[in-house]
Design an enzyme around this catalytic site. Structure first.
Site, PDB file in Angstrom:
ATOM      1  N   HIS A 125      40.546  35.842  39.729  1.00 31.41           N
ATOM      2  CA  HIS A 125      41.146  36.568  40.176  1.00 31.41           C
ATOM      3  C   HIS A 125      42.369  36.346  41.296  1.00 31.41           C
ATOM      4  CE1 HIS A 125      37.441  39.293  41.199  1.00 31.41           C
ATOM      5  NE2 HIS A 125      37.134  37.865  40.405  1.00 31.41           N
TER       6      HIS A 125
ATOM      7  N   ASN B  52      41.398  39.716  36.960  1.00 32.09           N
ATOM      8  CA  ASN B  52      41.419  41.413  38.046  1.00 32.09           C
ATOM      9  C   ASN B  52      41.970  41.155  39.311  1.00 32.09           C
ATOM     10  OD1 ASN B  52      37.917  42.108  37.028  1.00 32.09           O
ATOM     11  ND2 ASN B  52      38.344  40.269  37.349  1.00 32.09           N
TER      12      ASN B  52
ATOM     13  N   CYS C  43      34.672  45.999  44.381  1.00 34.40           N
ATOM     14  CA  CYS C  43      34.205  44.543  43.664  1.00 34.40           C
ATOM     15  C   CYS C  43      33.961  43.722  43.976  1.00 34.40           C
ATOM     16  CB  CYS C  43      36.088  44.156  43.050  1.00 34.40           C
ATOM     17  SG  CYS C  43      35.515  43.118  41.930  1.00 34.40           S
TER      18      CYS C  43
ATOM     19  N   GLY D  12      35.373  40.786  43.882  1.00 41.63           N
ATOM     20  CA  GLY D  12      36.908  40.325  43.678  1.00 41.63           C
ATOM     21  C   GLY D  12      37.178  40.357  45.510  1.00 41.63           C
TER      22      GLY D  12
END
Length: 281
Positions: A166, A197, A224, A227
């Site tokens: 991420h 991501n 997410c 996330g």
């Protein structure tokens, strides 16, 4: 083939009982692409197969909508827990699920015999650049508030792995973002050897943030889980929030807690069954 459509805060996947439906591994990428198509298939951010496991109670085999494998999905793993409990595959309210070689432990909140919310021990946030992975110069121990040039503009990112990579970008307004344009540029940036991501985060106060996300292999999704965990870790590392934060996403809210003493992140959120069906392929 039987399937179940489920979502966590709008992050929707197609769930298949891999213990009953035996599908050739080579056929899965195409099948996933077909099923995930929102016009010609069942529609979803990807497909998740629920398998037996010798290392945990169950395995989550996650596939992105573009037919690539994913390592971890926070919203998906909550739905797997709901699936196995609601369908009587387990009667335990504390289950373990392995995905991408990582075992996660989940606590199920049950009402009227059905799972409504799930708390997941998402594990330790990984900050070492090589383990995320993100290419950083020298021997940097972490990538916190470091520059990245995208489309000719310098942004500042904090990189975290929650079992998948991420990059968290802080912004003043999430509503004005042109994610269809900039999302792919972050995802496929040369600094991320396995793609990334990307979370775009507005800090509201010490306990609330707003977030939009571009997921590798799926595009913008309504939520997410991993996330959200990465975003809260980034907020804390940059001194922007406390350790307990409600993350507001397009599809709902997740509650994230970073236990700094144990260095573990916990995610709590809903899991919802939409419908079940049969699919020909």
């Amino acid at each position: 083939m039987k399937f179940t459509k489920m979502h966590g805060c709008g992050n929707d996947y197609i769930y298949i009982n891999g213990m009953e439906e035996k599908i050739d591994r080579a056929k899965k990428p195409k099948l996933v692409q077909q099923m995930s198509d929102r016009h010609f298939g069942a529609g979803g951010d990807g497909v998740i197969f629920i398998n037996a496991s010798d290392e945990a109670d169950f395995e989550m085999e996650m596939w992105n909508a573009d037919g690539t494998r994913g390592e971890m999905c926070g919203n998906g793993i909550r739905c797997v827990a709901k699936y196995v409990y609601d369908k009587g595959l387990t009667d335990k309210k504390e289950v373990s699920i392995i995905s991408g070689g990582q075992v996660k432990y989940l606590e199920l909140q049950v009402e009227d015999g059905k799972v409504v919310t799930v708390k997941v021990n998402m594990g330790k946030p990984v900050l070492a650049p090589a383990e995320i992975p993100v290419v950083m110069p020298g021997s940097m121990e972490s990538a916190v508030d470091v520059p990245i040039i995208v489309d000719g503009k310098t942004h500042y990112m904090t990189c975290v792995s929650m079992g998948n990579p991420h990059a968290v970008i802080f912004v003043n307004d999430v509503s004005e973002l042109d994610l269809e344009k900039i999302g792919p540029l972050f995802e496929k940036h040369e600094l991320f050897p396995r793609r990334v991501n990307t979370e775009f985060v507005k800090v509201v106060d010490k306990n609330h943030v707003e977030m939009r996300v571009w997921e590798r292999g799926s595009g913008e999704t309504l939520a997410c889980g991993t996330g959200s965990c990465a975003a809260v870790a980034a907020c804390v590392l940059n001194g922007l929030t406390d350790n307990s934060v409600t993350v507001k996403l397009l599809g709902g809210e997740l509650f994230i807690e970073w236990d700094r003493e144990a260095d573990l992140i916990y995610m709590t959120g809903p899991a919802t069954t939409v419908y079940e069906g049969m699919y020909d392929f």
